[in-house]
Structures are given as C-alpha cells and as structure tokens.
Design a protein around this motif. Structure first.
Motif, PDB file in Angstrom:
ATOM      1  N   MET A   1       0.842  -1.183   0.000  1.00  0.00           N
ATOM      2  CA  MET A   1       0.000   0.000   0.000  1.00  0.00           C
ATOM      3  C   MET A   1       0.889   1.248   0.000  1.00  0.00           C
ATOM      4  O   MET A   1       1.897   1.294   0.683  1.00  0.00           O
ATOM      5  N   LEU A   2       0.481   2.211  -0.765  1.00  0.00           N
ATOM      6  CA  LEU A   2       1.225   3.475  -0.814  1.00  0.00           C
ATOM      7  C   LEU A   2       0.853   4.358   0.371  1.00  0.00           C
ATOM      8  O   LEU A   2      -0.286   4.318   0.848  1.00  0.00           O
ATOM      9  N   SER A   3       1.797   5.177   0.769  1.00  0.00           N
ATOM     10  CA  SER A   3       1.468   6.168   1.798  1.00  0.00           C
ATOM     11  C   SER A   3       0.489   7.172   1.200  1.00  0.00           C
ATOM     12  O   SER A   3       0.486   7.393  -0.025  1.00  0.00           O
ATOM     13  N   PRO A   4      -0.346   7.782   2.011  1.00  0.00           N
ATOM     14  CA  PRO A   4      -1.262   8.800   1.488  1.00  0.00           C
ATOM     15  C   PRO A   4      -0.512   9.938   0.766  1.00  0.00           C
ATOM     16  O   PRO A   4      -0.984  10.442  -0.252  1.00  0.00           O
ATOM     17  N   LYS A   5       0.658  10.296   1.270  1.00  0.00           N
ATOM     18  CA  LYS A   5       1.442  11.376   0.654  1.00  0.00           C
ATOM     19  C   LYS A   5       1.907  10.984  -0.750  1.00  0.00           C
ATOM     20  O   LYS A   5       1.780  11.768  -1.694  1.00  0.00           O
ATOM     21  N   LEU A   6       2.431   9.768  -0.904  1.00  0.00           N
ATOM     22  CA  LEU A   6       2.894   9.328  -2.222  1.00  0.00           C
ATOM     23  C   LEU A   6       1.720   9.115  -3.168  1.00  0.00           C
ATOM     24  O   LEU A   6       1.791   9.489  -4.341  1.00  0.00           O
ATOM     25  N   HIS A   7       0.638   8.549  -2.660  1.00  0.00           N
ATOM     26  CA  HIS A   7      -0.561   8.345  -3.473  1.00  0.00           C
ATOM     27  C   HIS A   7      -1.034   9.685  -4.053  1.00  0.00           C
ATOM     28  O   HIS A   7      -1.283   9.820  -5.263  1.00  0.00           O
ATOM     29  N   ALA A   8      -1.138  10.693  -3.197  1.00  0.00           N
ATOM     30  CA  ALA A   8      -1.590  12.018  -3.650  1.00  0.00           C
ATOM     31  C   ALA A   8      -0.598  12.619  -4.644  1.00  0.00           C
ATOM     32  O   ALA A   8      -1.004  13.220  -5.653  1.00  0.00           O
ATOM     33  N   ALA A   9       0.690  12.449  -4.397  1.00  0.00           N
ATOM     34  CA  ALA A   9       1.706  13.021  -5.281  1.00  0.00           C
ATOM     35  C   ALA A   9       1.682  12.350  -6.656  1.00  0.00           C
ATOM     36  O   ALA A   9       1.848  13.023  -7.682  1.00  0.00           O
ATOM     37  N   ILE A  10       1.470  11.045  -6.690  1.00  0.00           N
ATOM     38  CA  ILE A  10       1.386  10.358  -7.990  1.00  0.00           C
ATOM     39  C   ILE A  10       0.135  10.801  -8.732  1.00  0.00           C
ATOM     40  O   ILE A  10       0.168  11.021  -9.953  1.00  0.00           O
ATOM     41  N   ASN A  11      -0.974  10.967  -8.022  1.00  0.00           N
ATOM     42  CA  ASN A  11      -2.174  11.496  -8.679  1.00  0.00           C
ATOM     43  C   ASN A  11      -1.907  12.886  -9.266  1.00  0.00           C
ATOM     44  O   ASN A  11      -2.337  13.186 -10.389  1.00  0.00           O
ATOM     45  N   GLU A  12      -1.198  13.720  -8.532  1.00  0.00           N
ATOM     46  CA  GLU A  12      -0.846  15.051  -9.053  1.00  0.00           C
ATOM     47  C   GLU A  12       0.028  14.920 -10.290  1.00  0.00           C
ATOM     48  O   GLU A  12      -0.115  15.678 -11.252  1.00  0.00           O
ATOM     49  N   GLN A  13       0.956  13.961 -10.267  1.00  0.00           N
ATOM     50  CA  GLN A  13       1.843  13.766 -11.419  1.00  0.00           C
ATOM     51  C   GLN A  13       1.068  13.290 -12.637  1.00  0.00           C
ATOM     52  O   GLN A  13       1.366  13.691 -13.760  1.00  0.00           O
ATOM     53  N   ILE A  14       0.075  12.445 -12.425  1.00  0.00           N
ATOM     54  CA  ILE A  14      -0.762  12.009 -13.554  1.00  0.00           C
ATOM     55  C   ILE A  14      -1.385  13.230 -14.211  1.00  0.00           C
ATOM     56  O   ILE A  14      -1.353  13.373 -15.439  1.00  0.00           O
ATOM     57  N   ASN A  15      -1.927  14.109 -13.409  1.00  0.00           N
ATOM     58  CA  ASN A  15      -2.534  15.318 -13.962  1.00  0.00           C
ATOM     59  C   ASN A  15      -1.494  16.224 -14.612  1.00  0.00           C
ATOM     60  O   ASN A  15      -1.770  16.845 -15.646  1.00  0.00           O
ATOM     61  N   ALA A  16      -0.285  16.279 -14.057  1.00  0.00           N
ATOM     62  CA  ALA A  16       0.788  17.072 -14.667  1.00  0.00           C
ATOM     63  C   ALA A  16       1.183  16.489 -16.029  1.00  0.00           C
ATOM     64  O   ALA A  16       1.438  17.233 -16.985  1.00  0.00           O
ATOM     65  N   GLU A  17       1.209  15.166 -16.131  1.00  0.00           N
ATOM     66  CA  GLU A  17       1.546  14.525 -17.413  1.00  0.00           C
ATOM     67  C   GLU A  17       0.458  14.795 -18.455  1.00  0.00           C
ATOM     68  O   GLU A  17       0.758  15.045 -19.625  1.00  0.00           O
ATOM     69  N   LEU A  18      -0.794  14.772 -18.025  1.00  0.00           N
ATOM     70  CA  LEU A  18      -1.881  15.067 -18.959  1.00  0.00           C
ATOM     71  C   LEU A  18      -1.849  16.535 -19.388  1.00  0.00           C
ATOM     72  O   LEU A  18      -2.128  16.854 -20.553  1.00  0.00           O
ATOM     73  N   TRP A  19      -1.480  17.442 -18.470  1.00  0.00           N
ATOM     74  CA  TRP A  19      -1.325  18.852 -18.838  1.00  0.00           C
ATOM     75  C   TRP A  19      -0.188  18.997 -19.838  1.00  0.00           C
ATOM     76  O   TRP A  19      -0.305  19.741 -20.822  1.00  0.00           O
ATOM     77  N   SER A  20       0.904  18.261 -19.626  1.00  0.00           N
ATOM     78  CA  SER A  20       2.028  18.291 -20.564  1.00  0.00           C
ATOM     79  C   SER A  20       1.572  17.832 -21.946  1.00  0.00           C
ATOM     80  O   SER A  20       1.944  18.432 -22.962  1.00  0.00           O
ATOM     81  N   ALA A  21       0.782  16.770 -21.976  1.00  0.00           N
ATOM     82  CA  ALA A  21       0.266  16.277 -23.256  1.00  0.00           C
ATOM     83  C   ALA A  21      -0.548  17.366 -23.954  1.00  0.00           C
ATOM     84  O   ALA A  21      -0.404  17.597 -25.158  1.00  0.00           O
TER      85      ALA A  21
END
Length: 174
Positions: A1-21
């Motif tokens: 299981m991921l820590s809540p902090k890492l889980h939230a950060a990866i979700n933010e990164q997903i959105n950052a990657e989609l913004w980059s796209a």
C-alpha cells in the motif's frame, strides 16, 4: 500500500503529465497552422508520449490498489512567436517535470517504498532524455535560424519522427 502522501503526489503527477500532453498538442497545432508539418509531428509524438507517462502512473496506482483521481486540466498557451520559442518553452517545462519526478522519488525513498522507487527510476531516466531532446532541438533550430531552406530541411527531418510506445506499457501488453 502506498502512503497517502505518495498516493496524492502520484495522482498530481498524472494530472501534470496530462497537462504536458495538452501543451504539446497545442504546440503541434500551432506549428501545423504555421505550415510546419514536421515540427507539428515532433510535438504530436510528444503528446502521445506524455499520455503514455500518465498511463504508466495510472497503471501503477491500480496495481497498488489505489484510486486514480483525475482533475481538470488547466488551460495552455495556444500560440508561439517562433519554433525556437516552442522548444525553449519545452526545455523549461521539462525541467519543471524533472523536479516533480525527483520529488516523487524523494517521497518514495522517505517512505522506504522500494517498489515505487524502482518504478520511478524509469521516469528519472526518461526526464534526462526529455531534457536532452529539447536542448538538441534548440541547437538544431538555432543552427538554421534565418535560413528558410535550412528550416525547410529540418522540418522535413522532423516529419520522419515516429512514435514508440513507452517501454513499461509495451512490456505490460505482452
């Protein structure tokens, strides 16, 4: 299981990657509107790659039984004054993304989450390539600056760039 902090950060990164796209799609469309089909193709391939990056992270969250949370994508710029300006902005943006990826890696190390650390190695290496590619394009465009025939030749060369699915996705499809 991921820590809540890492889980939230990866979700933010997903959105950052989609913004980059979204940013690279906008650059592709602007280049196409300027009659630069090769430059448009280069940015179109970038658009596809950024979507791959988001998908890799989404797959990872799913594999760790974590929910992916998509957020609205912020508006992106739609016009650039020159091809050089596009690639300069690309390099600047990729340096920001490198910082975001490094932050994810730091959180994973802090959490002693070795699986996430291992997964993020691919992204760390990818960012080295992304920054190098943008620097190479800046050099190429600066080399032909003011030379219409040179830009024509560079544009033709860029039209030959092809999309290759990111290796973590290709491996998961086998």
């Amino acid at each position: 299981m991921l820590s809540p902090k890492l889980h939230a950060a990866i979700n933010e990164q997903i959105n950052a990657e989609l913004w980059s796209a979204y940013l690279y799609l906008s650059m592709s469309l602007d280049a196409e509107n300027k009659g630069l089909k090769g430059v448009a193709n280069w940015f179109y391939v970038q658009w596809l790659e950024e979507q791959d990056h988001a998908r890799i992270l989404m797959n990872y969250l799913s594999s760790r039984d974590c929910k992916v949370e998509l957020k609205p994508i912020a508006e992106v710029r739609t016009q650039w004054n020159s091809v050089l300006e596009m690639y300069q902005e690309t390099l600047k943006h990729e340096r920001v993304v490198t910082g975001l990826i490094n932050n994810l890696a730091a959180i994973a190390m802090e959490d002693r989450d070795f699986a996430s650390s291992n997964m993020l190695v691919w992204f760390v290496n990818e960012q080295v390539e992304e920054e190098e590619s943008a620097r190479d394009m800046i050099f190429a465009v600066e080399s032909v600056e003011g030379d219409k025939y040179g830009m024509y030749q560079l544009d033709k060369e860029l039209a030959a760039r092809t999309y290759t699915q990111a290796s973590p996705l290709a491996a998961s499809a086998e």
